[in-house]
Scaffold this active site. Structure first.
Site, PDB file in Angstrom:
ATOM      1  N   ASP A 213       1.036  -1.189   0.018  1.00  0.00           N
ATOM      2  CA  ASP A 213       0.086   0.114  -0.126  1.00  0.00           C
ATOM      3  C   ASP A 213       0.947   1.337  -0.007  1.00  0.00           C
ATOM      4  O   ASP A 213       2.133   1.249   0.047  1.00  0.00           O
ATOM      5  CB  ASP A 213      -0.964   0.009   1.080  1.00  0.00           C
ATOM      6  CG  ASP A 213      -0.397   0.125   2.726  1.00  0.00           C
ATOM      7  OD1 ASP A 213       0.874   0.283   2.477  1.00  0.00           O
ATOM      8  OD2 ASP A 213      -1.092  -0.258   3.413  1.00  0.00           O
TER       9      ASP A 213
ATOM     10  N   ASP B 134      -8.761  -6.946   0.967  1.00  0.00           N
ATOM     11  CA  ASP B 134      -7.774  -7.339   2.146  1.00  0.00           C
ATOM     12  C   ASP B 134      -8.230  -6.767   3.349  1.00  0.00           C
ATOM     13  O   ASP B 134      -9.281  -6.098   3.374  1.00  0.00           O
ATOM     14  CB  ASP B 134      -6.239  -6.757   1.658  1.00  0.00           C
ATOM     15  CG  ASP B 134      -6.318  -5.139   2.106  1.00  0.00           C
ATOM     16  OD1 ASP B 134      -5.929  -4.783   3.304  1.00  0.00           O
ATOM     17  OD2 ASP B 134      -7.084  -4.450   1.384  1.00  0.00           O
TER      18      ASP B 134
ATOM     19  N   CYS C 121     -13.337 -28.053   7.487  1.00  0.00           N
ATOM     20  CA  CYS C 121     -12.055 -27.401   7.332  1.00  0.00           C
ATOM     21  C   CYS C 121     -10.903 -28.525   7.370  1.00  0.00           C
ATOM     22  O   CYS C 121     -11.028 -29.273   8.255  1.00  0.00           O
ATOM     23  CB  CYS C 121     -11.740 -26.456   8.524  1.00  0.00           C
ATOM     24  SG  CYS C 121     -10.322 -25.214   8.117  1.00  0.00           S
TER      25      CYS C 121
ATOM     26  N   CYS D 293      -7.627 -27.246   7.474  1.00  0.00           N
ATOM     27  CA  CYS D 293      -6.530 -26.449   7.643  1.00  0.00           C
ATOM     28  C   CYS D 293      -5.572 -27.357   8.584  1.00  0.00           C
ATOM     29  O   CYS D 293      -5.927 -28.105   9.209  1.00  0.00           O
ATOM     30  CB  CYS D 293      -6.780 -25.118   8.251  1.00  0.00           C
ATOM     31  SG  CYS D 293      -7.395 -25.013   9.753  1.00  0.00           S
TER      32      CYS D 293
ATOM     33  N   CYS E  61      -7.000 -27.561  12.180  1.00  0.00           N
ATOM     34  CA  CYS E  61      -8.144 -28.384  12.179  1.00  0.00           C
ATOM     35  C   CYS E  61      -7.697 -29.761  12.063  1.00  0.00           C
ATOM     36  O   CYS E  61      -8.345 -30.911  12.562  1.00  0.00           O
ATOM     37  CB  CYS E  61      -9.169 -28.000  11.275  1.00  0.00           C
ATOM     38  SG  CYS E  61     -10.102 -26.479  11.745  1.00  0.00           S
TER      39      CYS E  61
ATOM     40  N   HIS F  62      -5.938 -20.971  11.021  1.00  0.00           N
ATOM     41  CA  HIS F  62      -7.233 -21.202  10.694  1.00  0.00           C
ATOM     42  C   HIS F  62      -8.143 -20.285   9.902  1.00  0.00           C
ATOM     43  O   HIS F  62      -8.876 -20.464   8.977  1.00  0.00           O
ATOM     44  CB  HIS F  62      -8.104 -21.795  11.833  1.00  0.00           C
ATOM     45  CG  HIS F  62      -9.434 -22.049  11.656  1.00  0.00           C
ATOM     46  ND1 HIS F  62     -10.104 -23.130  11.277  1.00  0.00           N
ATOM     47  CD2 HIS F  62     -10.588 -21.053  11.861  1.00  0.00           C
ATOM     48  CE1 HIS F  62     -11.329 -22.845  10.737  1.00  0.00           C
ATOM     49  NE2 HIS F  62     -11.758 -21.767  11.553  1.00  0.00           N
TER      50      HIS F  62
END
Length: 372
Positions: free
Chosen positions: A89, A271, A309, A311, A314, A340
């Site tokens: 940015d 974002d 999930c 991930c 998890c 997560h």
């Protein structure tokens, strides 16, 4: 280069080819403010949680470790060991939100560092020079981030100045990209649409910056406290005037619901620090809605955070364990929670793209806009 592949409602399935890889859109950028996700998550982790674009902060990296230091070390991608695209940015938002004392002129902004109080000047040229030193894939134009609500006359004057600043950004980037020692000679420039919630100013501003034929366009100055419906109405007003053949980026958004609503209105990129910030405080996102893992009812819950999930968190840990770590102040608790949430966000974008590709986005949108 942007390629539109399919459209449903106003949602766009597309691809954005950059010097550092192709980004599948719609997509979510993971915010690594100082070169890392808060919560002890590294660039190596990002590869495992489906991240496509890492977003880094020009203002913070300019102050520490210094953009010239990053340049000496090969640029932000080499510095962080992230191989994919990076968006930086402009520093504008931090200048206007963190600096207690600042003075805006046509040249730029004089302000005091929030770290040590030292005087710093940043204008369009300085912002481009810092981002060139960082060697990011995409550089954001330097703009004025006005307060919301703002007076109509000030908003109009501010947008006119932002256009003038954008022209200076474009000229400076062109110069920097031609230099022999520039890290990324193909750095891309995104312009930022401003105008508070005044639709006529937003539209006129979009028309002006569209004429400059940039690599992409962002909608800035939203998700800063205005009612959510006003944000959606502003997107709807501006979207028809945004180029069809360029990516559209809604800055600083947001919740899973915000993301779905923005995508449905034609936004490609988003974002937000929300998934990582919320995770560090125990708010975790699931396909059945958000949960507060700190609640007592999870103390003996040996199931995973989200049954859908897969991930790393998890796959390996229970709600009870993650809760225990967070309650105990263990850094691992924050790390597992952040992993997560970011995985959930990136998977949400993946599912949105799948729905668009297979023609059921409207059904997906109607099903999850309230659940999420």
């Amino acid at each position: 280069m942007y390629e539109l592949k399919k459209k449903e409602m106003n949602a766009r399935l597309g691809e954005f080819k950059t010097p550092h890889g192709t980004v599948k859109l719609p997509g979510f950028m993971n915010v690594a403010t100082c070169g890392a996700i808060k919560g002890a998550v590294s660039a190596i982790d990002l590869r495992n949680i489906k991240c496509q674009v890492q977003l880094c902060n020009t203002y913070h990296l300019h102050l520490r470790p210094g953009d010239e230091v990053v340049k000496k070390l090969g640029g932000i991608r080499k510095f962080t060991n992230w191989e994919g695209p990076v968006l930086t940015d402009s520093g504008g938002f931090q200048v206007f939100s963190l600096a207690k004392l600042r003075n805006i002129t046509e040249e730029g902004v004089q302000f005091s560092s929030h770290i040590d109080g030292r005087k710093i000047f940043m204008g369009p040229e300085e912002s481009m020079q810092i981002q060139s030193n960082l060697g990011s894939t995409i550089a954001m134009a330097f703009d004025e981030c006005i307060a919301n609500p703002a007076e109509y006359s000030y908003t109009k004057d501010s947008c006119a100045r932002t256009v003038r600043w954008l022209k200076r950004c474009k000229a400076e980037m062109s110069r920097l990209n031609s230099l022999d020692d520039t890290i990324n000679k193909k750095q891309m420039l995104f312009g930022i649409n401003q105008g508070s919630t005044y639709k006529d100013i937003r539209i006129e501003h979009m028309k002006e910056i569209r004429a400059l034929d940039l690599s992409g366009y962002a909608i800035g100055g939203l998700a800063v406290g205005e009612p959510t419906e006003e944000m959606y109405e502003t997107i709807e007003a501006v979207e028809p005037y945004m180029p069809q053949d360029k990516p559209r980026y809604l800055m600083g958004v947001g919740t899973p619901r915000n993301i779905l609503e923005a995508v449905a209105r034609g936004v490609d990129l988003m974002d937000c620090v929300m998934p990582s910030r919320n995770a560090r405080h125990g708010k975790l996102f699931t396909w059945n809605g958000a949960i507060n893992i700190l609640n007592a009812k999870y103390a003996t819950d040996d199931s995973k955070i989200d049954e859908r999930c897969d991930c790393p968190t998890c796959q390996n840990h229970s709600k009870a364990y993650v809760r225990h770590l967070l309650k105990s102040g263990e850094m691992l608790g924050m790390r597992l929670a952040v992993i997560h949430n970011l995985y959930f966000y990136n998977t949400l974008m993946e599912e949105i793209r799948k729905a668009l590709e297979n023609g059921y986005f409207t059904e997906f949108y109607n099903k999850y806009r309230n659940i999420l």
